[in-house]
Structure formats: C-alpha cells, structure tokens
Design a protein around this motif. Structure first.
Motif, PDB file in Angstrom:
ATOM      1  N   VAL A 185       0.838  -1.206   0.000  1.00 52.13           N
ATOM      2  CA  VAL A 185       0.000   0.000   0.000  1.00 52.13           C
ATOM      3  C   VAL A 185       0.871   1.254   0.000  1.00 52.13           C
ATOM      4  O   VAL A 185       0.624   2.205  -0.751  1.00 52.13           O
ATOM      5  CB  VAL A 185      -0.943  -0.026   1.219  1.00 52.13           C
ATOM      6  CG1 VAL A 185      -1.610   1.333   1.415  1.00 52.13           C
ATOM      7  CG2 VAL A 185      -1.998  -1.105   1.048  1.00 52.13           C
ATOM      8  N   ASN A 186       1.917   1.266   0.818  1.00 52.27           N
ATOM      9  CA  ASN A 186       2.807   2.429   0.871  1.00 52.27           C
ATOM     10  C   ASN A 186       3.580   2.604  -0.429  1.00 52.27           C
ATOM     11  O   ASN A 186       3.797   3.733  -0.888  1.00 52.27           O
ATOM     12  CB  ASN A 186       3.786   2.285   2.039  1.00 52.27           C
ATOM     13  CG  ASN A 186       3.114   2.411   3.391  1.00 52.27           C
ATOM     14  OD1 ASN A 186       2.086   3.080   3.535  1.00 52.27           O
ATOM     15  ND2 ASN A 186       3.670   1.759   4.399  1.00 52.27           N
ATOM     16  N   LEU A 187       4.000   1.494  -1.033  1.00 56.03           N
ATOM     17  CA  LEU A 187       4.774   1.579  -2.269  1.00 56.03           C
ATOM     18  C   LEU A 187       3.927   2.067  -3.436  1.00 56.03           C
ATOM     19  O   LEU A 187       4.435   2.751  -4.329  1.00 56.03           O
ATOM     20  CB  LEU A 187       5.386   0.217  -2.595  1.00 56.03           C
ATOM     21  CG  LEU A 187       6.508  -0.247  -1.659  1.00 56.03           C
ATOM     22  CD1 LEU A 187       6.960  -1.638  -2.036  1.00 56.03           C
ATOM     23  CD2 LEU A 187       7.675   0.721  -1.691  1.00 56.03           C
ATOM     24  N   ILE A 188       2.665   1.707  -3.449  1.00 52.53           N
ATOM     25  CA  ILE A 188       1.773   2.208  -4.505  1.00 52.53           C
ATOM     26  C   ILE A 188       1.723   3.728  -4.457  1.00 52.53           C
ATOM     27  O   ILE A 188       1.796   4.409  -5.494  1.00 52.53           O
ATOM     28  CB  ILE A 188       0.374   1.592  -4.349  1.00 52.53           C
ATOM     29  CG1 ILE A 188       0.399   0.112  -4.735  1.00 52.53           C
ATOM     30  CG2 ILE A 188      -0.647   2.338  -5.198  1.00 52.53           C
ATOM     31  CD1 ILE A 188      -0.897  -0.618  -4.450  1.00 52.53           C
ATOM     32  N   THR A 189       1.615   4.280  -3.262  1.00 56.69           N
ATOM     33  CA  THR A 189       1.600   5.733  -3.110  1.00 56.69           C
ATOM     34  C   THR A 189       2.930   6.339  -3.534  1.00 56.69           C
ATOM     35  O   THR A 189       2.982   7.297  -4.314  1.00 56.69           O
ATOM     36  CB  THR A 189       1.294   6.109  -1.650  1.00 56.69           C
ATOM     37  OG1 THR A 189       0.032   5.567  -1.273  1.00 56.69           O
ATOM     38  CG2 THR A 189       1.274   7.616  -1.471  1.00 56.69           C
ATOM     39  N   MET A 190       4.015   5.790  -3.023  1.00 61.76           N
ATOM     40  CA  MET A 190       5.332   6.373  -3.280  1.00 61.76           C
ATOM     41  C   MET A 190       5.714   6.319  -4.751  1.00 61.76           C
ATOM     42  O   MET A 190       6.145   7.322  -5.334  1.00 61.76           O
ATOM     43  CB  MET A 190       6.385   5.647  -2.441  1.00 61.76           C
ATOM     44  CG  MET A 190       7.776   6.239  -2.571  1.00 61.76           C
ATOM     45  SD  MET A 190       9.018   5.343  -1.611  1.00 61.76           S
ATOM     46  CE  MET A 190       9.112   3.813  -2.569  1.00 61.76           C
ATOM     47  N   LEU A 191       5.548   5.145  -5.374  1.00 60.34           N
ATOM     48  CA  LEU A 191       5.963   5.007  -6.772  1.00 60.34           C
ATOM     49  C   LEU A 191       5.113   5.834  -7.718  1.00 60.34           C
ATOM     50  O   LEU A 191       5.618   6.365  -8.709  1.00 60.34           O
ATOM     51  CB  LEU A 191       5.927   3.532  -7.167  1.00 60.34           C
ATOM     52  CG  LEU A 191       7.252   2.767  -7.110  1.00 60.34           C
ATOM     53  CD1 LEU A 191       8.240   3.338  -8.118  1.00 60.34           C
ATOM     54  CD2 LEU A 191       7.840   2.824  -5.720  1.00 60.34           C
ATOM     55  N   SER A 192       3.821   5.950  -7.442  1.00 61.07           N
ATOM     56  CA  SER A 192       2.976   6.743  -8.338  1.00 61.07           C
ATOM     57  C   SER A 192       3.381   8.217  -8.302  1.00 61.07           C
ATOM     58  O   SER A 192       3.390   8.889  -9.345  1.00 61.07           O
ATOM     59  CB  SER A 192       1.505   6.588  -7.939  1.00 61.07           C
ATOM     60  OG  SER A 192       1.294   6.989  -6.597  1.00 61.07           O
TER      61      SER A 192
END
Length: 376
Positions: A185-192
């Motif tokens: 969930v955190n990586l989806i936010t960061m990478l986008s």
C-alpha cells in the motif's frame, strides 16, 4: 473532437511508457520495490521471538539453576551463554546479548527455605521488539520452572473466570500477514508520485516540454497522458507483487475481492499521480523533488493508519489526515485484504478518494498550466 482528444492522450501516454522503458534506473526501482522491499517488509521484523541472544550468570550452580538454563532454547532463543557478573555490562554494551539473566548465590537453598530470593533480568532496550516480548516471555519461563520445581509438577490453578480469546483475520498473529500488504500500500503511493513527478521533471530537463508546446495538444491532454501511463505501470506492478510475492512467495491469504481492491487502487492512483505532477511543478530539479518527497511521504505513511491506528492520534491529526488520499486508501485496503469487506463497507472510502482525487487533479492542472505558460 472527443476522439481526437482521446487519441492525443493515448499517443502521449505511449510516449511516456517508452521514456520509462529507456530509463534503467526507474525500471530497477520499480522491480526492486515491488519484490525485494515487499518481501523484506513481511519477513525482516517478526513480532514473535526468534533466536533472541541470551546469556545467564549462574552463581548458584544448583539443580534449579540448571533447570532454568535449559528452559531457554531455540528457536525463540539462542543457546544460553554462561558468563560471569563482570561480563554483563560489556556484553550488553557491545550488543552481544539482548537478555541477561542473573541467578544469585544460594538461590535454590533460599527458595526451599521459604525465603523470596530475587533474580535479575537485564535487557538491551535498544532492541525494542525483542526486549519487550522477551522480558515477558522470560518471566513466564522462570515462574513456571520455579513453580514446577517446588511442587514437583506443573500445576495450573483453575480460574473462576475463563477468558476465551478469539483472534480474527490473523489467527497466528504473524507480522508477515500485516507487514507485506501494508508495504505494498505504501509503495503504490510512493511510486505513483515518483514516476509522474520524474516524468515531468525529466521532460523539463531534456527540453522536450518546448516540443510539446508547439504540438496541437493541450495541457490537460499532456497531464492526463502522464497520469494514465504511470498509473498503469504501478497498477500492473502492484498486481504482480500482490499475486507473486505476497500470495505466492509469502503465502499470505487475501480474504476480499481483488477486483474491488484494484478499483480502489485505480482511484487512489488518480489522486497520487495528480499529486506527483503538482509537486513536480514546485520543484526545479530531481534533487529538489526528492527532498520534497521526504517531506510529503513521511506524514502520509506514518499518519494514514497503516502503522498506528488513527484512533490513537490527536483529534486534529485525524481531521487533517482525513483530507489525504492515503488515509482512505489504507482504510479500504485493510478492510478488503484483511477482513474481506465488500462495497457496502468501503463505499465511503471510494467516494472520498474520488473527491480528493478530483480536487488534486484540478489544483495540479491549474499549476501545470501556469508552468507551461511560463515556459511559453
């Protein structure tokens, strides 16, 4: 007219995908974060004790002290190391032991005589997880072994009240079941945010923004192209990570509908990619964008409810974070992935994401138009 706009958005988006394909560092970042980072988050910080280093100072050298030494064994603890009292502080200072149990002289004799001898348990509190769990576990082991030694058998005193504990959604209390999905969930936010912001800054640094200005395309089409292209990359990478790493490699069961979850991911990506473009218009270079990312991502991740329950935060923090898309995305992700919730439970989070995404898109588009006007 509408078909021409859609065609422009599609072709510009394909251009963004080709630019990303020619950027090896970005491809490595995507591959690493959605594989190694997710796996590490699920396995690197177990809440249960595992090979906790322990040492024992045995100044009694009795049958009971030998019994206590034998009660600490793998995999919860490493085989106990017998040390002297003078080695306790140097061992803890050097980080060789997390727990040191000191058994005083005449411990068994005093116990059998009806006196109340004291044991000393030294903890290295810098190893917070092991020290917190290990201290309670060590106390239970010592009390159980002493009681069994005195009574010659382990007797459980019946309680007048029976407490039946029912653990739902994670019956083994495994940190892997929680850590890996929340990391995704955190990586989806960061990478986008990173991908869309880097795409805009890369064009500004390479001078290709000027090329776009002379083409028959609008700022809205340019922005929408970046949003759908980068969102598609993150969506596909998250789907592969969820099914390949989390469900496949880590064997984490997913209770809810994956289709419903990825609908929520799509709405969230609409908000975060817009945020990435807005941040890219504020930064003049990639180093500035990286510093801005640190300021934005820390509160988004720490205060969204994925690490600490929102109910334990101050009221004003809860209100402020209700305006962030990560809060609602974390809520719907936990509800769907952990508890198997349906649309009747998470619909409010979907609505909130749609509203926040629309506001962020409008603000980003306004700022993007102003930036384009300055370049023109």
């Amino acid at each position: 007219m509408m078909l021409r706009h859609l065609a422009n958005i599609y072709r510009l988006g394909v251009k963004e995908l080709w630019s990303l394909w020619r950027d090896p560092m970005m491809l490595f970042l995507i591959g690493y974060t959605f594989t190694v980072a997710v796996y590490t988050a699920g396995t690197a910080m177990p809440e249960t004790l595992h090979r906790t280093p322990i040492a024992i100072v045995d100044e009694d050298d009795s049958a009971l002290s030998q019994r206590l030494i034998g009660a600490f064994y793998p995999p919860s603890f490493t085989p106990p190391v017998r040390i002297s009292q003078a080695e306790v502080d140097p061992g803890l200072d050097a980080g060789r032991y997390t727990l040191v149990l000191a058994i005083p002289p005449d411990f068994q004799r005093d116990l059998l005589a009806g006196r109340s001898p004291a044991l000393q348990l030294n903890l290295d509190a810098t190893r917070m997880s092991q020290a917190f769990a290990g201290s309670g576990f060590a106390q239970q082991i010592v009390l159980g072994e002493v009681a069994e030694f005195l009574q010659r058998q382990r007797v459980v005193t019946p309680s007048p009240v029976e407490l039946a504990t029912r653990v739902r959604f994670n019956p083994t209390l495994s940190n892997t079941w929680f850590g890996s999905p929340m990391e995704l969930v955190n990586l989806i936010t960061m990478l986008s945010i990173i991908l869309t912001g880097a795409a805009l800054i890369r064009e500004r640094e390479h001078g290709t923004v000027e090329h776009l200005l002379v083409m028959p395309v609008t700022p809205t089409e340019i922005m929408l192209a970046k949003i759908w292209a980068m969102a598609l990359v993150v969506l596909l990478a998250s789907a592969l990570s969820l099914n390949g790493v989390i469900r496949g490699l880590l064997q984490v069961p997913i209770e809810g509908s994956l289709g419903l979850f990825f609908c929520g991911v799509t709405l969230h990506l609409f908000a975060t990619t817009s945020m990435g473009i807005f941040m890219a218009t504020l930064a003049r270079s990639m180093p500035q964008f990286g510093l801005l990312m640190v300021l934005v991502m820390m509160p988004l991740q720490m205060l969204s409810g994925g690490v600490t329950p929102r109910e334990s935060m101050p009221a004003w923090v809860q209100w402020a974070m209700s305006l962030a898309p990560t809060t609602h995305f974390t809520e719907l992700s936990q509800a769907i992935l952990y508890r198997g919730a349906g649309i009747d439970v998470v619909w409010s989070s979907f609505v909130a994401l749609a509203l926040i995404g629309s506001v962020l898109f409008a603000l980003s588009l306004r700022r993007f138009r102003a930036t384009i006007a300055q370049l023109a």
